[in-house]
Design a protein around this motif. Structure first.
Motif, mmCIF file in Angstrom:
data_model
loop_
_atom_site.group_PDB
_atom_site.id
_atom_site.type_symbol
_atom_site.label_atom_id
_atom_site.label_comp_id
_atom_site.label_asym_id
_atom_site.label_seq_id
_atom_site.Cartn_x
_atom_site.Cartn_y
_atom_site.Cartn_z
ATOM 1 N N LEU A 1 0.828 -1.212 0.000
ATOM 2 C CA LEU A 1 0.000 0.000 0.000
ATOM 3 C C LEU A 1 0.859 1.257 0.000
ATOM 4 O O LEU A 1 0.527 2.242 -0.672
ATOM 5 N N SER A 2 1.951 1.247 0.746
ATOM 6 C CA SER A 2 2.838 2.410 0.780
ATOM 7 C C SER A 2 3.435 2.707 -0.589
ATOM 8 O O SER A 2 3.472 3.851 -1.026
ATOM 9 N N VAL A 3 3.892 1.658 -1.260
ATOM 10 C CA VAL A 3 4.489 1.842 -2.582
ATOM 11 C C VAL A 3 3.437 2.314 -3.593
ATOM 12 O O VAL A 3 3.673 3.227 -4.379
ATOM 13 N N VAL A 4 2.257 1.684 -3.559
ATOM 14 C CA VAL A 4 1.187 2.083 -4.481
ATOM 15 C C VAL A 4 0.800 3.535 -4.221
ATOM 16 O O VAL A 4 0.641 4.327 -5.156
ATOM 17 N N ASP A 5 0.652 3.910 -2.958
ATOM 18 C CA ASP A 5 0.293 5.291 -2.628
ATOM 19 C C ASP A 5 1.384 6.259 -3.054
ATOM 20 O O ASP A 5 1.103 7.336 -3.589
ATOM 21 N N TRP A 6 2.629 5.889 -2.836
ATOM 22 C CA TRP A 6 3.755 6.748 -3.218
ATOM 23 C C TRP A 6 3.737 7.028 -4.720
ATOM 24 O O TRP A 6 3.971 8.142 -5.155
ATOM 25 N N ARG A 7 3.433 5.993 -5.503
ATOM 26 C CA ARG A 7 3.465 6.145 -6.961
ATOM 27 C C ARG A 7 2.191 6.732 -7.543
ATOM 28 O O ARG A 7 2.247 7.423 -8.556
ATOM 29 N N THR A 8 1.040 6.437 -6.944
ATOM 30 C CA THR A 8 -0.229 6.816 -7.576
ATOM 31 C C THR A 8 -1.068 7.791 -6.756
ATOM 32 O O THR A 8 -2.058 8.305 -7.273
ATOM 33 N N ARG A 9 -0.720 8.001 -5.507
ATOM 34 C CA ARG A 9 -1.520 8.822 -4.579
ATOM 35 C C ARG A 9 -2.918 8.229 -4.386
ATOM 36 O O ARG A 9 -3.893 8.937 -4.228
ATOM 37 N N TYR A 10 -2.982 6.891 -4.402
ATOM 38 C CA TYR A 10 -4.254 6.189 -4.280
ATOM 39 C C TYR A 10 -4.031 4.912 -3.486
ATOM 40 O O TYR A 10 -3.051 4.211 -3.703
ATOM 41 N N LEU A 11 -4.938 4.634 -2.558
ATOM 42 C CA LEU A 11 -4.884 3.409 -1.764
ATOM 43 C C LEU A 11 -6.087 2.545 -2.117
ATOM 44 O O LEU A 11 -7.204 2.838 -1.686
ATOM 45 N N PRO A 12 -5.881 1.500 -2.918
ATOM 46 C CA PRO A 12 -7.007 0.686 -3.391
ATOM 47 C C PRO A 12 -7.703 -0.094 -2.265
ATOM 48 O O PRO A 12 -7.059 -0.667 -1.387
ATOM 49 N N ASP A 13 -9.020 -0.099 -2.318
ATOM 50 C CA ASP A 13 -9.827 -0.768 -1.293
ATOM 51 C C ASP A 13 -9.536 -2.257 -1.143
ATOM 52 O O ASP A 13 -9.484 -2.754 -0.014
ATOM 53 N N PRO A 14 -9.353 -3.022 -2.221
ATOM 54 C CA PRO A 14 -9.067 -4.455 -2.021
ATOM 55 C C PRO A 14 -7.818 -4.696 -1.170
ATOM 56 O O PRO A 14 -7.797 -5.597 -0.327
ATOM 57 N N LEU A 15 -6.800 -3.888 -1.354
ATOM 58 C CA LEU A 15 -5.601 -4.026 -0.525
ATOM 59 C C LEU A 15 -5.873 -3.573 0.903
ATOM 60 O O LEU A 15 -5.358 -4.149 1.861
ATOM 61 N N GLN A 16 -6.690 -2.539 1.051
ATOM 62 C CA GLN A 16 -7.053 -2.067 2.390
ATOM 63 C C GLN A 16 -7.735 -3.192 3.174
ATOM 64 O O GLN A 16 -7.491 -3.379 4.353
ATOM 65 N N ARG A 17 -8.597 -3.924 2.495
ATOM 66 C CA ARG A 17 -9.325 -5.014 3.159
ATOM 67 C C ARG A 17 -8.371 -6.090 3.682
ATOM 68 O O ARG A 17 -8.633 -6.708 4.711
ATOM 69 N N LEU A 18 -7.273 -6.315 2.968
ATOM 70 C CA LEU A 18 -6.281 -7.280 3.456
ATOM 71 C C LEU A 18 -5.691 -6.832 4.792
ATOM 72 O O LEU A 18 -5.416 -7.661 5.667
ATOM 73 N N GLY A 19 -5.484 -5.543 4.949
ATOM 74 C CA GLY A 19 -4.979 -5.026 6.219
ATOM 75 C C GLY A 19 -5.944 -5.298 7.360
ATOM 76 O O GLY A 19 -5.544 -5.722 8.452
ATOM 77 N N TYR A 20 -7.231 -5.068 7.106
ATOM 78 C CA TYR A 20 -8.236 -5.358 8.135
ATOM 79 C C TYR A 20 -8.349 -6.861 8.390
ATOM 80 O O TYR A 20 -8.534 -7.285 9.527
#
Length: 167
Positions: free
Chosen positions: A37-56
């Motif tokens: 998520l950190s790398v994706v956010d760094w590159r795209t400024r977006y945190l995708p929900d499917p990855l967020q769900r993995l954190g939960y």
């Protein structure tokens, strides 16, 4: 970003989880997700929900692991809930002012849950590191926008490492 790059970052996150607080399997899932998520956010400024769900999911797995290990389930549920709600409320204020995106708020909830379950006494340290790294990102940003996900991840990881150094 390609699948190979994501797999590389996920592997690095899993390896970084080895010294972190928590049970190893949920910790590997949580920190792999946090790293990606950190790398994706760094590159795209977006945190995708499917990855967020993995954190939960990882935080829920940690909670289940603690209950299976003999922890009282009301205490574990209370800690998990307090972490999620605390993270969401704290960062929702910044979202309402336009300083953070909604993905950052959801990520903060997952990190709050992880910290509440594994190292609750280190939450102030996590917030301090998040603030410092976030401020550095804001100062370095030329466009006025920056990825706050890496700051949230850095604070969470720093708190987990500090907890282990003291325990």
């Amino acid at each position: 970003m390609g699948a190979r790059a994501l797999a590389t970052w996920a592997t690095l996150g899993a390896l970084a989880s080895i010294p972190a607080a928590g049970h190893q399997i949920p910790a590997a899932l949580f920190f792999s997700t946090l790293c990606v998520l950190s790398v994706v956010d760094w590159r795209t400024r977006y945190l995708p929900d499917p990855l967020q769900r993995l954190g939960y999911l990882a935080t829920a797995a940690e909670a289940a692991w603690q209950v299976a290990g003999g922890a009282r389930w009301p205490d574990v549920v209370a800690a998990w809930s307090a972490g999620v709600i605390g993270g969401l409320v704290l960062f929702a204020a910044a979202w309402r002012t336009g300083q953070l995106g909604l993905g950052d708020v959801k990520l903060a909830g997952a990190c709050g849950a992880w910290l509440a379950l594994t190292c609750p006494g280190r939450i102030p340290l996590a917030l301090l590191v998040m603030g410092v790294v976030g401020a550095l990102g804001a100062v370095r940003s030329r466009s006025g926008t920056f990825a706050y996900g890496p700051a949230i991840a850095a604070g969470t990881y720093a708190a987990c490492l500090a907890h282990l150094a003291v325990v």
